[in-house]
Motif scaffolding. Structure first.
Motif, PDB file in Angstrom:
ATOM      1  N   CYS A  11     -67.550  -0.585  73.921  1.00 43.16           N
ATOM      2  CA  CYS A  11     -67.429   0.421  74.989  1.00 43.16           C
ATOM      3  C   CYS A  11     -66.404   1.468  74.578  1.00 43.16           C
ATOM      4  O   CYS A  11     -65.293   1.118  74.149  1.00 43.16           O
ATOM      5  N   VAL A  12     -66.772   2.730  74.694  1.00 42.44           N
ATOM      6  CA  VAL A  12     -65.819   3.800  74.470  1.00 42.44           C
ATOM      7  C   VAL A  12     -65.414   4.369  75.823  1.00 42.44           C
ATOM      8  O   VAL A  12     -66.255   4.628  76.686  1.00 42.44           O
ATOM      9  N   VAL A  13     -64.118   4.509  76.018  1.00 43.88           N
ATOM     10  CA  VAL A  13     -63.550   5.030  77.257  1.00 43.88           C
ATOM     11  C   VAL A  13     -62.949   6.399  76.928  1.00 43.88           C
ATOM     12  O   VAL A  13     -62.153   6.519  75.989  1.00 43.88           O
ATOM     13  N   ILE A  14     -63.324   7.444  77.685  1.00 40.06           N
ATOM     14  CA  ILE A  14     -62.924   8.812  77.336  1.00 40.06           C
ATOM     15  C   ILE A  14     -62.208   9.472  78.511  1.00 40.06           C
ATOM     16  O   ILE A  14     -62.671   9.391  79.659  1.00 40.06           O
ATOM     17  N   ASP A  15     -61.099  10.134  78.216  1.00 42.14           N
ATOM     18  CA  ASP A  15     -60.364  10.868  79.246  1.00 42.14           C
ATOM     19  C   ASP A  15     -61.185  12.072  79.709  1.00 42.14           C
ATOM     20  O   ASP A  15     -61.743  12.815  78.902  1.00 42.14           O
ATOM     21  N   ARG A  16     -61.259  12.245  81.013  1.00 39.22           N
ATOM     22  CA  ARG A  16     -62.054  13.322  81.613  1.00 39.22           C
ATOM     23  C   ARG A  16     -61.674  14.706  81.065  1.00 39.22           C
ATOM     24  O   ARG A  16     -62.526  15.576  80.901  1.00 39.22           O
ATOM     25  N   LYS A  17     -60.391  14.891  80.758  1.00 41.80           N
ATOM     26  CA  LYS A  17     -59.912  16.214  80.358  1.00 41.80           C
ATOM     27  C   LYS A  17     -60.532  16.689  79.039  1.00 41.80           C
ATOM     28  O   LYS A  17     -60.587  17.891  78.779  1.00 41.80           O
ATOM     29  N   ILE A  18     -60.978  15.751  78.223  1.00 43.58           N
ATOM     30  CA  ILE A  18     -61.553  16.152  76.926  1.00 43.58           C
ATOM     31  C   ILE A  18     -62.992  15.658  76.764  1.00 43.58           C
ATOM     32  O   ILE A  18     -63.580  15.826  75.691  1.00 43.58           O
TER      33      ILE A  18
ATOM     34  N   SER B  76     -54.721  13.238  74.544  1.00 43.71           N
ATOM     35  CA  SER B  76     -53.952  13.799  73.428  1.00 43.71           C
ATOM     36  C   SER B  76     -54.588  13.514  72.074  1.00 43.71           C
ATOM     37  O   SER B  76     -54.033  13.885  71.038  1.00 43.71           O
ATOM     38  N   ALA B  77     -55.729  12.869  72.048  1.00 44.93           N
ATOM     39  CA  ALA B  77     -56.332  12.446  70.788  1.00 44.93           C
ATOM     40  C   ALA B  77     -56.698  13.626  69.902  1.00 44.93           C
ATOM     41  O   ALA B  77     -57.084  14.700  70.387  1.00 44.93           O
ATOM     42  N   ASP B  78     -56.581  13.444  68.606  1.00 46.21           N
ATOM     43  CA  ASP B  78     -57.163  14.346  67.623  1.00 46.21           C
ATOM     44  C   ASP B  78     -58.662  14.035  67.640  1.00 46.21           C
ATOM     45  O   ASP B  78     -59.090  12.973  67.203  1.00 46.21           O
ATOM     46  N   ILE B  79     -59.464  14.964  68.158  1.00 45.45           N
ATOM     47  CA  ILE B  79     -60.872  14.656  68.436  1.00 45.45           C
ATOM     48  C   ILE B  79     -61.637  14.300  67.169  1.00 45.45           C
ATOM     49  O   ILE B  79     -62.413  13.327  67.151  1.00 45.45           O
ATOM     50  N   GLU B  80     -61.416  15.047  66.103  1.00 43.86           N
ATOM     51  CA  GLU B  80     -62.127  14.736  64.857  1.00 43.86           C
ATOM     52  C   GLU B  80     -61.779  13.340  64.363  1.00 43.86           C
ATOM     53  O   GLU B  80     -62.647  12.563  63.957  1.00 43.86           O
ATOM     54  N   LYS B  81     -60.497  13.018  64.392  1.00 46.74           N
ATOM     55  CA  LYS B  81     -60.049  11.688  63.982  1.00 46.74           C
ATOM     56  C   LYS B  81     -60.648  10.618  64.887  1.00 46.74           C
ATOM     57  O   LYS B  81     -61.153   9.594  64.412  1.00 46.74           O
ATOM     58  N   ALA B  82     -60.605  10.843  66.193  1.00 46.42           N
ATOM     59  CA  ALA B  82     -61.080   9.856  67.155  1.00 46.42           C
ATOM     60  C   ALA B  82     -62.567   9.583  66.983  1.00 46.42           C
ATOM     61  O   ALA B  82     -63.010   8.426  66.996  1.00 46.42           O
TER      62      ALA B  82
ATOM     63  N   SER C 117     -62.287  -6.166  79.343  1.00 47.19           N
ATOM     64  CA  SER C 117     -62.087  -6.654  77.978  1.00 47.19           C
ATOM     65  C   SER C 117     -62.166  -8.176  77.934  1.00 47.19           C
ATOM     66  O   SER C 117     -61.742  -8.869  78.876  1.00 47.19           O
ATOM     67  N   SER C 118     -62.676  -8.697  76.822  1.00 47.19           N
ATOM     68  CA  SER C 118     -62.699 -10.155  76.625  1.00 47.19           C
ATOM     69  C   SER C 118     -61.386 -10.659  76.053  1.00 47.19           C
ATOM     70  O   SER C 118     -61.234 -11.858  75.795  1.00 47.19           O
ATOM     71  N   GLY C 119     -60.433  -9.758  75.824  1.00 53.64           N
ATOM     72  CA  GLY C 119     -59.132 -10.177  75.310  1.00 53.64           C
ATOM     73  C   GLY C 119     -59.094 -10.307  73.801  1.00 53.64           C
ATOM     74  O   GLY C 119     -58.154 -10.883  73.251  1.00 53.64           O
ATOM     75  N   HIS C 120     -60.095  -9.769  73.125  1.00 57.52           N
ATOM     76  CA  HIS C 120     -60.179  -9.846  71.661  1.00 57.52           C
ATOM     77  C   HIS C 120     -59.404  -8.694  71.028  1.00 57.52           C
ATOM     78  O   HIS C 120     -58.285  -8.882  70.540  1.00 57.52           O
ATOM     79  N   THR C 121     -59.984  -7.483  71.058  1.00 58.14           N
ATOM     80  CA  THR C 121     -59.359  -6.319  70.425  1.00 58.14           C
ATOM     81  C   THR C 121     -59.674  -5.050  71.207  1.00 58.14           C
ATOM     82  O   THR C 121     -60.840  -4.820  71.562  1.00 58.14           O
ATOM     83  N   ASP C 122     -58.665  -4.258  71.483  1.00 62.20           N
ATOM     84  CA  ASP C 122     -58.856  -2.969  72.136  1.00 62.20           C
ATOM     85  C   ASP C 122     -57.969  -1.941  71.438  1.00 62.20           C
ATOM     86  O   ASP C 122     -56.958  -2.285  70.831  1.00 62.20           O
ATOM     87  N   ALA C 123     -58.384  -0.658  71.533  1.00 58.41           N
ATOM     88  CA  ALA C 123     -57.678   0.388  70.783  1.00 58.41           C
ATOM     89  C   ALA C 123     -57.517   1.642  71.620  1.00 58.41           C
ATOM     90  O   ALA C 123     -58.296   1.904  72.536  1.00 58.41           O
ATOM     91  N   ILE C 124     -56.498   2.417  71.277  1.00 66.38           N
ATOM     92  CA  ILE C 124     -56.299   3.736  71.877  1.00 66.38           C
ATOM     93  C   ILE C 124     -56.237   4.769  70.759  1.00 66.38           C
ATOM     94  O   ILE C 124     -55.585   4.559  69.732  1.00 66.38           O
ATOM     95  N   MET C 125     -56.931   5.860  70.969  1.00 67.05           N
ATOM     96  CA  MET C 125     -56.844   7.008  70.076  1.00 67.05           C
ATOM     97  C   MET C 125     -55.991   8.050  70.790  1.00 67.05           C
ATOM     98  O   MET C 125     -56.381   8.570  71.841  1.00 67.05           O
ATOM     99  N   ALA C 126     -54.807   8.332  70.259  1.00 75.83           N
ATOM    100  CA  ALA C 126     -53.878   9.242  70.936  1.00 75.83           C
ATOM    101  C   ALA C 126     -52.852   9.759  69.948  1.00 75.83           C
ATOM    102  O   ALA C 126     -52.394   9.022  69.069  1.00 75.83           O
ATOM    103  N   GLU C 127     -52.475  11.020  70.106  1.00 81.04           N
ATOM    104  CA  GLU C 127     -51.364  11.582  69.337  1.00 81.04           C
ATOM    105  C   GLU C 127     -50.066  11.496  70.136  1.00 81.04           C
ATOM    106  O   GLU C 127     -48.988  11.674  69.579  1.00 81.04           O
TER     107      GLU C 127
ATOM    108  N   MET D  52     -54.707  -1.845  69.095  1.00 78.80           N
ATOM    109  CA  MET D  52     -54.553  -0.916  67.982  1.00 78.80           C
ATOM    110  C   MET D  52     -54.282   0.508  68.459  1.00 78.80           C
ATOM    111  O   MET D  52     -54.677   0.878  69.564  1.00 78.80           O
ATOM    112  N   HIS D  53     -53.663   1.269  67.590  1.00 79.26           N
ATOM    113  CA  HIS D  53     -53.413   2.699  67.838  1.00 79.26           C
ATOM    114  C   HIS D  53     -53.986   3.487  66.676  1.00 79.26           C
ATOM    115  O   HIS D  53     -53.600   3.288  65.517  1.00 79.26           O
TER     116      HIS D  53
END
Length: 424
Positions: A271-278, A245-251, A344-354, A372-373
């Motif tokens: 590491c960037v993790v990307i949904d197969r659909k996009i 659901s991410a806004d691709i330009e924003k992401a 993850s090392s348990g430091h910081t992880d984020a999701i880009m999603a609308e 983070m979101h």
């Protein structure tokens, strides 16, 4: 202030560390009795000293840089000070001084049926040993945060930054002296001898808490050798997940910043993790935005970008601290959560999603200190959290977690008020 510790060729390191601990313990008692106004004034005077002695700091830093060889660009960047970076150090010290006093706060109150009134109040921890690598500004941040929170601190910086650290600590001591507070509240282990670290870790009679901030080698040493309680700052193997659901330009813009703003800091995305659909839409645009970054992808990612280097199992668990990033394609949110949790090392992880529900699920499921979101992982920083600065990012779950500022450098005790009560 006491005379500078003799050079390592002339000293008994164990005796020196013991002496530092004894002086710190005495200073901690005096500092705990100081008023908030005294501690804040000491910090403002230290900030003035940092600004006034900028040329001296930069000269010492140049000598540190000239003494190293064979280090990668990320290491050199962490070690390097500039006028702007020294100014930022001084600004951080001033910002810490402006914060509310973390000491003497009533955290809870209990009125007992027998008339006793019990207050839980915040107090300093005591003596903190801060062990860190390469980044000389950590000494300034740590020293200021400890003074603010009423703790004495023993700083053991990386050997490569020793000359810079000497001047920085002298500035902090100058601020303490100007306000009549003990200069021994901020001390430097003035030696390159690595045995000093082990002696600090064994200083159970004088040191109350050890905080290591560095690579896995340092953290492993602390875990193995420490006899004193520790607050661990582990490596930052951080992930940014781009949901369907991410806004691709924003992401793409956020991930580019999360990786490339400063590649050598612990908040950088590795590491960037990307949904197969996009993925077909996202990955080429991301690769263009990360033109100066080597991408290492799994088989599916390499089908989209055949020129991409193949990722190995080691890549998924690597904190590069450089312009390298791994790429993982996943089928859905569940697989993303499973993958991030595993690596993850348990430091910081984020999701880009609308999709706010997907974002909420990710943020609840990922067991990291910071999640983070729609924001760059490089915001994982005490200054960005309004703490003025940080002593590190705690990745464990006890006492403190995430950015550690002045408030997180306190403990508490109970004050019990009675009127002649006797226990039956």
């Amino acid at each position: 202030m006491t005379d500078m510790i003799p050079k390592e060729t002339e000293m008994d390191v164990a005796a020196v560390v013991a002496q530092l601990g004894q002086r710190a313990k005495a200073a901690a008692q005096d500092l705990a009795l100081a008023t908030a106004e005294q501690r804040n004034l000491a910090l403002r005077e230290a900030a003035k000293a940092l600004r006034a002695r900028t040329s001296e700091i930069l000269e010492a830093n140049a000598a540190d840089l000239n003494s190293i060889s064979g280090k990668d660009d990320a290491f050199v960047d962490r070690l390097t000070l500039t006028k702007d970076r020294v100014a930022a150090m001084a600004d951080a010290v001033d910002a810490i001084a402006e914060q509310s006093d973390p000491l003497g706060r009533t955290l809870a109150r209990f009125d007992r049926p027998n008339g006793l009134v019990i207050d839980r109040v915040s107090v300093p921890i005591g003596v903190i040993a801060m062990i860190y690598e390469s980044r000389p500004n950590v000494g300034s941040d740590a020293g200021a945060l400890c003074v603010k929170s009423g703790n004495a601190v023993i700083l053991r910086g990386g050997s490569e930054s020793l000359q810079s650290s000497r001047v920085i600590v002298a500035c902090l001591a100058q601020g303490l002296k100007a306000t009549g507070l003990p200069e021994d509240a901020v001390q430097l282990v003035d030696t390159r001898d690595r045995e000093a670290v082990k002696h600090l870790l064994h200083s159970t009679e004088t040191v109350d808490l050890v905080i290591p901030r560095g690579g896995r080698g340092l953290v492993s040493l602390v875990q193995k050798e420490a006899r004193v309680p520790t607050l661990l700052h582990l490596d930052g193997n951080n992930h940014s997940y781009i949901h369907e659901s991410a806004d691709i330009e924003k992401a793409v813009g956020v991930v580019q910043n999360a990786k490339m703003r400063r590649t050598g800091i612990c908040g950088a995305t590795e590491c960037v993790v990307i949904d197969r659909k996009i993925a077909q839409d996202v990955l080429p645009r991301l690769a263009k935005a990360l033109a100066d970054c080597e991408l290492r992808g799994d088989d599916e990612a390499r089908k989209i970008l055949p020129d991409m280097s193949p990722a190995t199992d080691t890549d998924w668990d690597t904190e590069y601290l450089s312009n390298i990033m791994s790429v993982k394609i996943v089928s859905d949110l569940n697989e993303a959560i499973t993958f991030v949790q595993a690596h993850s090392s348990g430091h910081t992880d984020a999701i880009m999603a609308e999709d706010t529900e997907a974002a909420k699920r990710f943020m609840v499921a990922i067991d990291s200190a910071v999640v983070m979101h729609n924001a760059s992982t490089q915001f994982a920083d005490g200054g960005e959290f309004g703490m003025g600065a940080e002593i590190g990012i705690a990745t464990g779950k006890m006492h403190a977690r995430g950015p550690v500022g002045a408030e997180q450098l306190t403990s508490f005790k109970y004050l019990v008020f009675g009127n002649g009560q006797k226990r039956p």
